[in-house]
Write an enzyme that holds these catalytic residues in place. Structure first.
Site, PDB file in Angstrom:
ATOM      1  N   SER A   1       3.010  -2.771 -15.367  1.00 61.83           N
ATOM      2  CA  SER A   1       3.817  -3.961 -15.686  1.00 61.83           C
ATOM      3  C   SER A   1       3.056  -5.230 -15.319  1.00 61.83           C
ATOM      4  CB  SER A   1       5.186  -3.909 -14.990  1.00 61.83           C
ATOM      5  OG  SER A   1       5.040  -4.010 -13.579  1.00 61.83           O
ATOM      6  N   LYS A   2       2.294  -5.198 -14.233  1.00 60.52           N
ATOM      7  CA  LYS A   2       1.512  -6.391 -13.847  1.00 60.52           C
ATOM      8  C   LYS A   2       0.370  -6.617 -14.858  1.00 60.52           C
ATOM      9  CE  LYS A   2       1.857  -8.636 -10.547  1.00 60.52           C
ATOM     10  NZ  LYS A   2       2.665  -9.855 -10.244  1.00 60.52           N
TER      11      LYS A   2
ATOM     12  N   ARG B   1      -7.523   0.995   0.936  1.00 66.53           N
ATOM     13  CA  ARG B   1      -7.084  -0.306   0.433  1.00 66.53           C
ATOM     14  C   ARG B   1      -7.991  -1.365   1.056  1.00 66.53           C
ATOM     15  NH1 ARG B   1      -5.176   2.816  -2.456  1.00 66.53           N
ATOM     16  NH2 ARG B   1      -3.021   3.107  -3.129  1.00 66.53           N
TER      17      ARG B   1
ATOM     18  N   PHE C   1       7.512 -12.150   0.474  1.00 65.22           N
ATOM     19  CA  PHE C   1       6.466 -12.155   1.510  1.00 65.22           C
ATOM     20  C   PHE C   1       5.397 -13.236   1.249  1.00 65.22           C
ATOM     21  CE2 PHE C   1       2.282  -9.751   2.337  1.00 65.22           C
ATOM     22  CZ  PHE C   1       2.070 -10.367   3.559  1.00 65.22           C
TER      23      PHE C   1
ATOM     24  N   TYR D   1       4.319   0.100 -11.726  1.00 65.71           N
ATOM     25  CA  TYR D   1       4.130  -1.249 -11.159  1.00 65.71           C
ATOM     26  C   TYR D   1       2.879  -1.903 -11.739  1.00 65.71           C
ATOM     27  CZ  TYR D   1       2.357  -4.755  -7.850  1.00 65.71           C
ATOM     28  OH  TYR D   1       1.812  -5.891  -7.294  1.00 65.71           O
TER      29      TYR D   1
ATOM     30  N   THR E   1      -2.667  -8.588  -9.320  1.00 69.18           N
ATOM     31  CA  THR E   1      -3.066  -7.633  -8.289  1.00 69.18           C
ATOM     32  C   THR E   1      -4.318  -6.867  -8.694  1.00 69.18           C
ATOM     33  OG1 THR E   1      -2.401  -5.524  -7.292  1.00 69.18           O
ATOM     34  CG2 THR E   1      -1.342  -6.079  -9.338  1.00 69.18           C
ATOM     35  N   ASP E   2      -5.067  -6.393  -7.700  1.00 71.39           N
ATOM     36  CA  ASP E   2      -6.232  -5.549  -8.011  1.00 71.39           C
ATOM     37  C   ASP E   2      -5.804  -4.211  -8.624  1.00 71.39           C
ATOM     38  OD1 ASP E   2      -5.143  -4.386  -5.695  1.00 71.39           O
ATOM     39  OD2 ASP E   2      -7.016  -4.434  -4.536  1.00 71.39           O
ATOM     40  N   GLU E   3      -4.502  -3.872  -8.477  1.00 75.10           N
ATOM     41  CA  GLU E   3      -4.044  -2.568  -8.972  1.00 75.10           C
ATOM     42  C   GLU E   3      -4.114  -2.471 -10.490  1.00 75.10           C
ATOM     43  OE1 GLU E   3      -0.652  -0.915  -6.902  1.00 75.10           O
ATOM     44  OE2 GLU E   3      -1.065  -2.131  -5.132  1.00 75.10           O
TER      45      GLU E   3
ATOM     46  N   ASP F   1       2.160  13.666  -1.070  1.00 74.84           N
ATOM     47  CA  ASP F   1       1.452  12.496  -1.596  1.00 74.84           C
ATOM     48  C   ASP F   1       2.323  11.748  -2.615  1.00 74.84           C
ATOM     49  OD1 ASP F   1      -0.612  10.751  -1.784  1.00 74.84           O
ATOM     50  OD2 ASP F   1      -2.062  12.165  -2.646  1.00 74.84           O
TER      51      ASP F   1
ATOM     52  N   HIS G   1      -1.180   8.737  -6.946  1.00 76.23           N
ATOM     53  CA  HIS G   1      -1.650   7.842  -5.874  1.00 76.23           C
ATOM     54  C   HIS G   1      -3.080   7.362  -6.124  1.00 76.23           C
ATOM     55  CE1 HIS G   1      -1.541   7.349  -1.184  1.00 76.23           C
ATOM     56  NE2 HIS G   1      -1.794   6.219  -1.807  1.00 76.23           N
TER      57      HIS G   1
HETATM   58  P1  NAD Z   1       7.939  -9.412  -2.529  1.00 82.64           P
HETATM   59  O1  NAD Z   1       8.507  -8.172  -3.107  1.00 82.64           O
HETATM   60  O2  NAD Z   1       7.896  -9.582  -1.051  1.00 82.64           O
HETATM   61  O3  NAD Z   1       8.736 -10.685  -3.102  1.00 82.64           O
HETATM   62  C1  NAD Z   1       9.105 -10.798  -4.442  1.00 82.64           C
HETATM   63  C2  NAD Z   1      10.052 -11.987  -4.559  1.00 82.64           C
HETATM   64  O4  NAD Z   1      10.375 -12.165  -5.954  1.00 82.64           O
HETATM   65  C3  NAD Z   1      11.389 -11.786  -3.832  1.00 82.64           C
HETATM   66  O5  NAD Z   1      11.742 -12.977  -3.152  1.00 82.64           O
HETATM   67  C4  NAD Z   1      12.378 -11.511  -4.960  1.00 82.64           C
HETATM   68  O6  NAD Z   1      13.719 -11.905  -4.664  1.00 82.64           O
HETATM   69  C5  NAD Z   1      11.778 -12.327  -6.094  1.00 82.64           C
HETATM   70  N1  NAD Z   1      12.171 -11.811  -7.414  1.00 82.64           N
HETATM   71  C6  NAD Z   1      12.108 -10.522  -7.858  1.00 82.64           C
HETATM   72  N2  NAD Z   1      12.559 -10.454  -9.117  1.00 82.64           N
HETATM   73  C7  NAD Z   1      12.879 -11.717  -9.495  1.00 82.64           C
HETATM   74  C8  NAD Z   1      13.396 -12.284 -10.694  1.00 82.64           C
HETATM   75  N3  NAD Z   1      13.677 -11.533 -11.771  1.00 82.64           N
HETATM   76  N4  NAD Z   1      13.616 -13.616 -10.739  1.00 82.64           N
HETATM   77  C9  NAD Z   1      13.370 -14.402  -9.652  1.00 82.64           C
HETATM   78  N5  NAD Z   1      12.896 -13.915  -8.491  1.00 82.64           N
HETATM   79  C10 NAD Z   1      12.652 -12.583  -8.420  1.00 82.64           C
HETATM   80  O7  NAD Z   1       6.490  -9.558  -3.165  1.00 82.64           O
HETATM   81  P2  NAD Z   1       5.129 -10.047  -2.493  1.00 82.64           P
HETATM   82  O8  NAD Z   1       4.538  -8.936  -1.725  1.00 82.64           O
HETATM   83  O9  NAD Z   1       5.352 -11.359  -1.857  1.00 82.64           O
HETATM   84  O10 NAD Z   1       4.234 -10.249  -3.795  1.00 82.64           O
HETATM   85  C11 NAD Z   1       4.211 -11.498  -4.478  1.00 82.64           C
HETATM   86  C12 NAD Z   1       3.336 -11.359  -5.715  1.00 82.64           C
HETATM   87  O11 NAD Z   1       2.020 -10.967  -5.332  1.00 82.64           O
HETATM   88  C13 NAD Z   1       3.831 -10.295  -6.686  1.00 82.64           C
HETATM   89  O12 NAD Z   1       3.679 -10.788  -7.992  1.00 82.64           O
HETATM   90  C14 NAD Z   1       2.917  -9.104  -6.444  1.00 82.64           C
HETATM   91  O13 NAD Z   1       2.756  -8.348  -7.619  1.00 82.64           O
HETATM   92  C15 NAD Z   1       1.635  -9.797  -6.036  1.00 82.64           C
HETATM   93  N6  NAD Z   1       0.775  -9.004  -5.135  1.00 82.64           N
HETATM   94  C16 NAD Z   1       1.227  -8.630  -3.898  1.00 82.64           C
HETATM   95  C17 NAD Z   1       0.387  -7.915  -3.048  1.00 82.64           C
HETATM   96  C18 NAD Z   1       0.811  -7.520  -1.665  1.00 82.64           C
HETATM   97  O14 NAD Z   1       0.010  -6.920  -0.938  1.00 82.64           O
HETATM   98  N7  NAD Z   1       2.011  -7.836  -1.215  1.00 82.64           N
HETATM   99  C19 NAD Z   1      -0.905  -7.562  -3.463  1.00 82.64           C
HETATM  100  C20 NAD Z   1      -1.316  -7.933  -4.748  1.00 82.64           C
HETATM  101  C21 NAD Z   1      -0.473  -8.681  -5.558  1.00 82.64           C
HETATM  102  P1  TYD Z   2       1.800   0.042   0.150  1.00 81.78           P
HETATM  103  O1  TYD Z   2       1.936  -0.819   1.363  1.00 81.78           O
HETATM  104  O2  TYD Z   2       3.036   0.577  -0.499  1.00 81.78           O
HETATM  105  O3  TYD Z   2       0.922  -0.800  -0.888  1.00 81.78           O
HETATM  106  P2  TYD Z   2       0.203  -0.309  -2.285  1.00 81.78           P
HETATM  107  O4  TYD Z   2       0.796   0.966  -2.710  1.00 81.78           O
HETATM  108  O5  TYD Z   2       0.554  -1.439  -3.210  1.00 81.78           O
HETATM  109  O6  TYD Z   2      -1.250  -0.241  -1.975  1.00 81.78           O
HETATM  110  O7  TYD Z   2       0.878   1.282   0.528  1.00 81.78           O
HETATM  111  C1  TYD Z   2      -0.428   1.102   1.055  1.00 81.78           C
HETATM  112  C2  TYD Z   2      -1.048   2.475   1.171  1.00 81.78           C
HETATM  113  O8  TYD Z   2      -0.370   3.197   2.196  1.00 81.78           O
HETATM  114  C3  TYD Z   2      -0.933   3.317  -0.098  1.00 81.78           C
HETATM  115  O9  TYD Z   2      -2.133   4.085  -0.219  1.00 81.78           O
HETATM  116  C4  TYD Z   2       0.233   4.233   0.186  1.00 81.78           C
HETATM  117  C5  TYD Z   2       0.183   4.426   1.681  1.00 81.78           C
HETATM  118  N1  TYD Z   2       1.487   4.612   2.354  1.00 81.78           N
HETATM  119  C6  TYD Z   2       1.664   5.666   3.248  1.00 81.78           C
HETATM  120  O10 TYD Z   2       0.770   6.486   3.469  1.00 81.78           O
HETATM  121  N2  TYD Z   2       2.876   5.781   3.886  1.00 81.78           N
HETATM  122  C7  TYD Z   2       3.901   4.903   3.654  1.00 81.78           C
HETATM  123  O11 TYD Z   2       5.002   5.071   4.256  1.00 81.78           O
HETATM  124  C8  TYD Z   2       3.691   3.814   2.753  1.00 81.78           C
HETATM  125  C9  TYD Z   2       4.799   2.844   2.475  1.00 81.78           C
HETATM  126  C10 TYD Z   2       2.470   3.709   2.127  1.00 81.78           C
END
Ligand code: NAD
Ligand code: TYD
Length: 354
Positions: free
Chosen positions: A163-164, A224, A12, A160, A135-137, A290, A294
């Site tokens: 690990s981050k 969030r 993404f 998750y 991530t903020d998590e 839940d 969470h």
């Molecule tokens: P995503 O899950 O959409 O994409 C992850 C990508 O990494 C995929 O293309 C996958 O094929 C690739 N990948 C996974 N394991 C791999 C490996 N071992 N080697 C090579 N490629 C691999 O993730 P995203 O939502 O785009 O998040 C990107 C980064 O941002 C992540 O590090 C995530 O922790 C961080 N992040 C995301 C969010 C969010 O809201 N999406 C928020 C905070 C931080």
């Molecule tokens: P998510 O998009 O999985 O991101 P994160 O857990 O990394 O914040 O979830 C966002 C929030 O929405 C989280 O509080 C969990 C909640 N949630 C639901 O209530 N229903 C759902 O089906 C999903 C996927 C998440």
């Protein structure tokens, strides 16, 4: 002419960032997308870019030391931007193993390859940097008030986020021990085009379109802090170019919302855009058990990146969520390919041996 190694570029945020870089710098940069294409990696996310002459794709797992070594010999890489990760909290609760492997071992393997490839007797080569997308998590869960700053203690609570946080500590260790030039960015929840429909916003959009239930975990009042993905990309670009080595930067949208507010906003927008779809409405909302452990609330204080690098988010929530919903409605083929698993078929078309 800088060379960017973007890991996880088929996911993404990574795919949005590749597009952002090409729009901004065009043929003045080279991009290598390193992605092993897990379920979350979708070649279609970059379909408009496959033929760009300065874009290269390599199907590599970031835990694969010898493949990474070869890559660093093939390309003279300036920046590693590490997006590659297992990213979904629910999956980490079901099966933490892949999270430990990719997020911790993968980050370590990238760091060590960068160190070995960039180090000379005179120190590290100039114009090199490792950017860890975190991530903020990692800061854990907040009560009703307060915000995470870069000095908040790391207190992750899910497999998750643990690990981050581990990856962040390794990045810091490489900075403190070897002086490897690094930055860590910690962003809040992103939303926008190309997000896999397991995450809240695209899941709700997809389920509305299918007339399926919209699962709300717990009381729906978890909070969030939402950030439009394009704004996040702008922040990362600034950190690469202006961030001081060794520094951590929080990136947040200053946009706190309860989950139930998000779900209702999406329903309202879709109903407005598709007035004939009578079965899209709040009747689809279903409160379910839940999530284990969470986190209640996340909120980011991003005053450091605002003051020091001049970044601020440009997209308000109402505008961003409208654009996002419109994108998914306009790209139903993409949604169908993703939900049917069809997207895995596109790897060969993307690669083309380049
Ligand atoms: P995503 O899950 O959409 O994409 C992850 C990508 O990494 C995929 O293309 C996958 O094929 C690739 N990948 C996974 N394991 C791999 C490996 N071992 N080697 C090579 N490629 C691999 O993730 P995203 O939502 O785009 O998040 C990107 C980064 O941002 C992540 O590090 C995530 O922790 C961080 N992040 C995301 C969010 C969010 O809201 N999406 C928020 C905070 C931080
Ligand atoms: P998510 O998009 O999985 O991101 P994160 O857990 O990394 O914040 O979830 C966002 C929030 O929405 C989280 O509080 C969990 C909640 N949630 C639901 O209530 N229903 C759902 O089906 C999903 C996927 C998440």
């Amino acid at each position: 002419m800088h060379t960017y190694c973007i890991t996880g570029g088929c996911g993404f945020i990574g795919s949005n960032f590749v597009r952002y870089l090409l729009n901004k710098y065009g043929s003045n940069i080279t991009i290598i997308n390193v992605d092993c294409l897990t379920y979350a990696g979708n070649p279609l996310n970059l379909k408009d870019i496959w033929d760009e002459p300065r874009y290269f794709f390599r199907k590599i797992d970031i835990c694969d030391k010898s493949a990474l070594k070869k890559l660093f010999k093939e390309f003279d890489i300036n920046y590693i931007v590490n997006f590659a990760a297992e990213s979904h909290v629910d999956r980490s609760i079901q099966n933490p193993e892949a999270f430990v492997s990719t997020n911790i071992t993968g980050t370590y393997t990238l760091l060590e390859t960068a160190r070995q490839s960039w180090e000379t007797e005179q120190g590290f080569l100039p114009e090199r940097k490792f950017i860890q997308i975190s991530t903020d998590e990692v800061y854990g869960s907040l009560g009703k008030t307060g915000c995470f700053t870069e000095n908040s203690p790391l207190a992750p609570r899910s497999p998750y986020s643990a690990s981050k946080a581990s990856a962040d500590l390794l990045v810091k260790a490489y900075s403190d021990t070897y002086n490897l030039p690094v930055n860590i960015t910690r962003c809040s929840n992103n939303y926008g085009p190309y997000q896999f429909p397991e995450k809240l916003i695209p899941l709700v959009i997809n389920n509305c379109l299918n007339g399926s239930e919209l699962p709300v975990y717990g009381d729906g009042k978890n909070i969030r802090d939402w950030l439009y993905v394009e704004d996040h990309c702008g922040a990362i670009d600034l950190v690469i170019n202006k961030g001081l080595p060794g520094e951590v930067y929080n990136i947040g949208g200053q946009c706190e919302k309860q989950n139930i507010e998000i779900i209702k906003a999406v329903i309202r927008i879709i109903s407005g855009l598709l007035p004939d779809s009578k079965n899209i409405g709040e009747v689809l909302i279903k409160y379910v058990n839940d999530r284990k452990g969470h986190d209640r609330r996340y909120a980011i204080d991003s005053s450091k990146i605002r003051k020091e690098l001049g970044w601020y988010p440009q997209t308000g929530f109402e505008e961003g969520i409208l654009e996002t919903v419109k994108w998914y409605l306009d790209n139903r083929d993409w949604l169908l390919d993703v939900t049917s698993g069809q997207y895995n078929e596109y790897y060969k078309q993307m690669y083309k041996g380049k």
